[in-house]
Design a protein around this motif. Sequence first.
Motif, PDB file in Angstrom:
ATOM      1  N   LYS A 124      -7.104  -7.331   5.042  1.00 22.90           N
ATOM      2  CA  LYS A 124      -6.960  -6.080   5.168  1.00 22.90           C
ATOM      3  C   LYS A 124      -8.533  -5.311   4.651  1.00 22.90           C
ATOM      4  O   LYS A 124      -8.886  -5.480   3.645  1.00 22.90           O
ATOM      5  CB  LYS A 124      -5.804  -5.498   4.463  1.00 22.90           C
ATOM      6  N   LEU A 125      -8.830  -4.575   5.599  1.00 15.03           N
ATOM      7  CA  LEU A 125      -9.973  -3.756   5.210  1.00 15.03           C
ATOM      8  C   LEU A 125      -9.709  -2.444   4.998  1.00 15.03           C
ATOM      9  O   LEU A 125      -8.826  -1.672   5.533  1.00 15.03           O
ATOM     10  CB  LEU A 125     -10.796  -3.662   6.432  1.00 15.03           C
ATOM     11  N   LEU A 126     -10.110  -1.892   3.556  1.00 14.63           N
ATOM     12  CA  LEU A 126     -10.023  -0.538   3.393  1.00 14.63           C
ATOM     13  C   LEU A 126     -11.004   0.351   3.538  1.00 14.63           C
ATOM     14  O   LEU A 126     -11.943   0.215   2.901  1.00 14.63           O
ATOM     15  CB  LEU A 126      -9.506  -0.568   1.627  1.00 14.63           C
ATOM     16  N   VAL A 127     -10.850   1.062   4.634  1.00 15.65           N
ATOM     17  CA  VAL A 127     -11.995   1.877   5.247  1.00 15.65           C
ATOM     18  C   VAL A 127     -11.270   3.300   5.359  1.00 15.65           C
ATOM     19  O   VAL A 127     -10.280   3.427   5.421  1.00 15.65           O
ATOM     20  CB  VAL A 127     -12.558   1.373   6.297  1.00 15.65           C
ATOM     21  N   LYS A 128     -12.334   4.128   5.760  1.00 15.21           N
ATOM     22  CA  LYS A 128     -11.714   5.535   6.008  1.00 15.21           C
ATOM     23  C   LYS A 128     -11.357   5.898   7.582  1.00 15.21           C
ATOM     24  O   LYS A 128     -11.855   4.809   8.247  1.00 15.21           O
ATOM     25  CB  LYS A 128     -13.064   6.491   5.532  1.00 15.21           C
ATOM     26  N   GLN A 129     -10.657   6.698   7.782  1.00 17.00           N
ATOM     27  CA  GLN A 129      -9.969   6.833   9.021  1.00 17.00           C
ATOM     28  C   GLN A 129     -11.533   6.963  10.227  1.00 17.00           C
ATOM     29  O   GLN A 129     -11.151   6.757  11.281  1.00 17.00           O
ATOM     30  CB  GLN A 129      -9.328   8.035   9.250  1.00 17.00           C
ATOM     31  N   MET A 189     -15.835   6.315  -3.035  1.00 16.77           N
ATOM     32  CA  MET A 189     -15.276   7.411  -2.330  1.00 16.77           C
ATOM     33  C   MET A 189     -14.109   7.117  -1.570  1.00 16.77           C
ATOM     34  O   MET A 189     -13.000   7.763  -1.449  1.00 16.77           O
ATOM     35  CB  MET A 189     -16.428   7.910  -1.081  1.00 16.77           C
ATOM     36  N   VAL A 190     -14.238   5.608  -1.012  1.00 18.34           N
ATOM     37  CA  VAL A 190     -12.715   5.195  -0.464  1.00 18.34           C
ATOM     38  C   VAL A 190     -11.613   5.260  -1.422  1.00 18.34           C
ATOM     39  O   VAL A 190     -10.633   5.605  -1.129  1.00 18.34           O
ATOM     40  CB  VAL A 190     -12.979   3.806   0.436  1.00 18.34           C
ATOM     41  N   MET A 191     -12.067   4.578  -2.512  1.00 20.61           N
ATOM     42  CA  MET A 191     -10.833   4.631  -3.674  1.00 20.61           C
ATOM     43  C   MET A 191     -10.435   5.960  -4.315  1.00 20.61           C
ATOM     44  O   MET A 191      -9.283   6.122  -4.650  1.00 20.61           O
ATOM     45  CB  MET A 191     -11.561   3.615  -4.884  1.00 20.61           C
ATOM     46  N   PHE A 192     -11.572   6.924  -4.383  1.00 21.72           N
ATOM     47  CA  PHE A 192     -11.013   8.060  -4.659  1.00 21.72           C
ATOM     48  C   PHE A 192     -10.149   8.665  -3.592  1.00 21.72           C
ATOM     49  O   PHE A 192      -9.254   9.602  -3.878  1.00 21.72           O
ATOM     50  CB  PHE A 192     -12.023   9.242  -4.826  1.00 21.72           C
ATOM     51  N   ASP A 193     -10.378   8.609  -2.397  1.00 22.41           N
ATOM     52  CA  ASP A 193      -9.494   9.107  -1.369  1.00 22.41           C
ATOM     53  C   ASP A 193      -8.157   8.542  -1.573  1.00 22.41           C
ATOM     54  O   ASP A 193      -7.040   9.161  -1.184  1.00 22.41           O
ATOM     55  CB  ASP A 193     -10.062   8.632   0.005  1.00 22.41           C
ATOM     56  N   LEU A 194      -8.277   7.292  -1.749  1.00 24.24           N
ATOM     57  CA  LEU A 194      -6.840   6.570  -2.252  1.00 24.24           C
ATOM     58  C   LEU A 194      -6.098   7.162  -3.145  1.00 24.24           C
ATOM     59  O   LEU A 194      -4.788   7.544  -2.859  1.00 24.24           O
ATOM     60  CB  LEU A 194      -7.013   4.940  -2.355  1.00 24.24           C
ATOM     61  N   ALA A 195      -6.692   7.414  -4.197  1.00 23.05           N
ATOM     62  CA  ALA A 195      -6.038   8.019  -5.288  1.00 23.05           C
ATOM     63  C   ALA A 195      -5.676   9.530  -5.096  1.00 23.05           C
ATOM     64  O   ALA A 195      -4.620  10.030  -5.449  1.00 23.05           O
ATOM     65  CB  ALA A 195      -7.209   8.207  -6.462  1.00 23.05           C
ATOM     66  N   TRP A 196      -6.359  10.470  -4.288  1.00 24.77           N
ATOM     67  CA  TRP A 196      -5.960  11.552  -3.716  1.00 24.77           C
ATOM     68  C   TRP A 196      -4.692  11.443  -2.765  1.00 24.77           C
ATOM     69  O   TRP A 196      -3.882  12.399  -3.191  1.00 24.77           O
ATOM     70  CB  TRP A 196      -7.271  12.193  -2.971  1.00 24.77           C
ATOM     71  N   ILE A 197      -4.805  10.720  -1.894  1.00 29.16           N
ATOM     72  CA  ILE A 197      -3.583  10.352  -0.990  1.00 29.16           C
ATOM     73  C   ILE A 197      -2.324  10.259  -1.819  1.00 29.16           C
ATOM     74  O   ILE A 197      -1.370  10.709  -1.490  1.00 29.16           O
ATOM     75  CB  ILE A 197      -3.805   9.392   0.296  1.00 29.16           C
ATOM     76  N   MET A 198      -2.542   9.435  -2.967  1.00 31.73           N
ATOM     77  CA  MET A 198      -1.334   9.166  -3.804  1.00 31.73           C
ATOM     78  C   MET A 198      -1.214  10.339  -4.733  1.00 31.73           C
ATOM     79  O   MET A 198      -0.223   9.903  -5.358  1.00 31.73           O
ATOM     80  CB  MET A 198      -1.653   7.614  -4.346  1.00 31.73           C
ATOM     81  N   SER A 199      -1.710  11.168  -4.650  1.00 27.08           N
ATOM     82  CA  SER A 199      -1.769  12.342  -5.802  1.00 27.08           C
ATOM     83  C   SER A 199      -1.805  11.799  -7.262  1.00 27.08           C
ATOM     84  O   SER A 199      -1.252  12.560  -7.890  1.00 27.08           O
ATOM     85  CB  SER A 199      -0.385  13.225  -5.629  1.00 27.08           C
ATOM     86  N   LYS A 200      -2.820  11.203  -7.302  1.00 25.99           N
ATOM     87  CA  LYS A 200      -3.103  10.555  -8.860  1.00 25.99           C
ATOM     88  C   LYS A 200      -4.463  10.474  -9.248  1.00 25.99           C
ATOM     89  O   LYS A 200      -5.043  10.152  -9.966  1.00 25.99           O
ATOM     90  CB  LYS A 200      -2.810   9.182  -8.665  1.00 25.99           C
ATOM     91  N   ASP A 201      -5.074  11.509  -8.375  1.00 25.01           N
ATOM     92  CA  ASP A 201      -6.675  11.461  -8.372  1.00 25.01           C
ATOM     93  C   ASP A 201      -6.601  12.684  -9.990  1.00 25.01           C
ATOM     94  O   ASP A 201      -6.199  13.575  -9.992  1.00 25.01           O
ATOM     95  CB  ASP A 201      -7.392  12.405  -7.456  1.00 25.01           C
ATOM     96  N   LEU A 202      -7.843  12.123 -10.715  1.00 22.10           N
ATOM     97  CA  LEU A 202      -8.037  12.891 -12.054  1.00 22.10           C
ATOM     98  C   LEU A 202      -9.553  13.115 -12.004  1.00 22.10           C
ATOM     99  O   LEU A 202     -10.278  12.760 -11.115  1.00 22.10           O
ATOM    100  CB  LEU A 202      -7.880  11.665 -13.154  1.00 22.10           C
ATOM    101  N   ASN A 203     -10.108  14.167 -13.124  1.00 18.33           N
ATOM    102  CA  ASN A 203     -11.231  14.336 -13.011  1.00 18.33           C
ATOM    103  C   ASN A 203     -12.316  13.160 -13.236  1.00 18.33           C
ATOM    104  O   ASN A 203     -13.253  13.280 -12.771  1.00 18.33           O
ATOM    105  CB  ASN A 203     -11.311  15.401 -14.132  1.00 18.33           C
ATOM    106  N   ASP A 204     -11.841  12.426 -14.045  1.00 15.84           N
ATOM    107  CA  ASP A 204     -12.798  11.152 -14.184  1.00 15.84           C
ATOM    108  C   ASP A 204     -12.949  10.302 -13.151  1.00 15.84           C
ATOM    109  O   ASP A 204     -13.846   9.966 -12.766  1.00 15.84           O
ATOM    110  CB  ASP A 204     -11.865  10.097 -15.174  1.00 15.84           C
TER     111      ASP A 204
END
Length: 546
Positions: A124-129, A189-204
């Motif tokens: 599975k490739l983790l890429v942006k849309q 950036m891909v991982m941060f998008d993942l965190a944002w979609i999951m509503s778990k993104d933090l300032n760090d």
Amino acid sequence: MWAAFLGPVFAPDFLCRIPFRVLRARVLLLVASDVDALCACKILQALFQCDHVQYTLVPVSGWQELETAFLEHKDQFKYFVFINCGANVDLLEILQPEEDTYFFVCDSHRPINIVNVYNETQIKLLVKQDDDLDVPAYDDIFRDEEDEEEDSENESDGSEPSDKRRRFEEEVIERTMKRRQRREWESAMVMFDLAWIMSKDLNDMLWWAIVGLTDQWVQDKITQMKYVTDIGILQRHVSRHNHRNEDEENSLSIDCMRIAFEYELCLLNYQILMPYESKVEYLFLWGFYLLVIFPSVFSLPLKQVKQKFNSMDISLKENLREMIEESANKFGMRDLRVQTFSIHFGFKNKFLASDIVYATASLMESIEKEGPETTNFIKALDSLSRGNLDKLHQGLDLAKKQLRAIQQTVASCICTNLVISQGPFLYCSLMEGTPDVKLFSKPVSLCLLSKYLLKSFVCSTKNKRCKLLPLVMAAPMDVEQGTVIMVGIPPETESSDKKNFFGRAFEKAADSTNSRTLHNHFDMSIIELKTEDRSKFLDALISLLS
């Protein structure tokens, strides 16, 4: 289990469907040795911690280490996450995994291997849309069994396979080889998008995404337009996480982390280093003469110039950028400003994203041996956390030494005419005994040196043709084993898409001359070569690219 959520081989919305909460199996993280990979790893570690996912982290610096790590852990793990490694080779062919083994690949290297894109079960490739993988259609590459049977029947009848099919396959191969070898997305950036979609993104997490993006830009792995576009995206997240009213109820403590957008000068680490050092030394990195900046430097009191940036008078600090830009404009130097972000916490801790990039990279490629091979990786990873300021400052000190070494080496190569034209490319080789040559036995350091050397050469040469040529640079790697490390970078042009074809060219040159090379780096444009094979390798490379 992740296996229960395996959908199509390439799912554009895959980021929305990674089931961390239902995962109870232990995961193995294989992380490449670059700053973007470290930032992506920090974000993923935070996500794993939120969902109590157990994992084991293994740093890998090349293909050999990756294969060794997989063989050592394949019996204990069924789920493997590759960060900035694994996308541009056929993983199933190299690793030979069991059928119940699953790979999740988040890799910014391009081009992505076609087999990885179209695998239906294990990869599975983790890429942006909106990531354009630039791959041929499935039917253009993989032939059905019926087609193969028809061809075999034709061959048994004594007839040749259709010329149309042969030409078509040749075109597919040629298109595959010419796909751009360039990074277009940052793993952080891909991982941060993942965190944002999951509503778990933090300032760090946001800060780590910024550092990962800055790392790709500093190393010319992404275009300027791509950098500016992503800066705009991150700026909206920064406003969302760091917006506070000025009233007492919403005011932040001085110890809280704050991220701010700002414009900075394209002078490396000039706030961390003393202004006298940074202005005089680092303009050489961009190929400009020292006289350009002398008016700004000597218009300051000498007592102030020799102090660190944070210790200067506030009036001078506030006007320093304008003074430099005014002097630069007189000599035709434009666009010195660049968009970036800074981080603040406490009274005195303020760092630019580029400061963190250079500090982390210097820690990771430190030539000082202090224990196991993974020590530098762990130090660099820890320096990204706010609680490890001592390691960050240690990295900044190493970055100062590295940048001074780059400046001195660039000046020496330009003054002694070590950069020569080999026809289709420029070539420069550092000899054993060159000051600080051990620093450039590491891939990131050598790539930075090559980048600034090419910029300086383009600005200093009068040969218009040489201004359009790429650069191949070599440096001693292991004197005892008689090896050199070699890197190829694209020409210094205003093109928005600098393609690097040296990876494939290096492979062909080595095969045609039987040169003893080691293609172990995840970046295909970096190889290791036996010193005695260098001459015939370069001759083949010249013939190939002419």
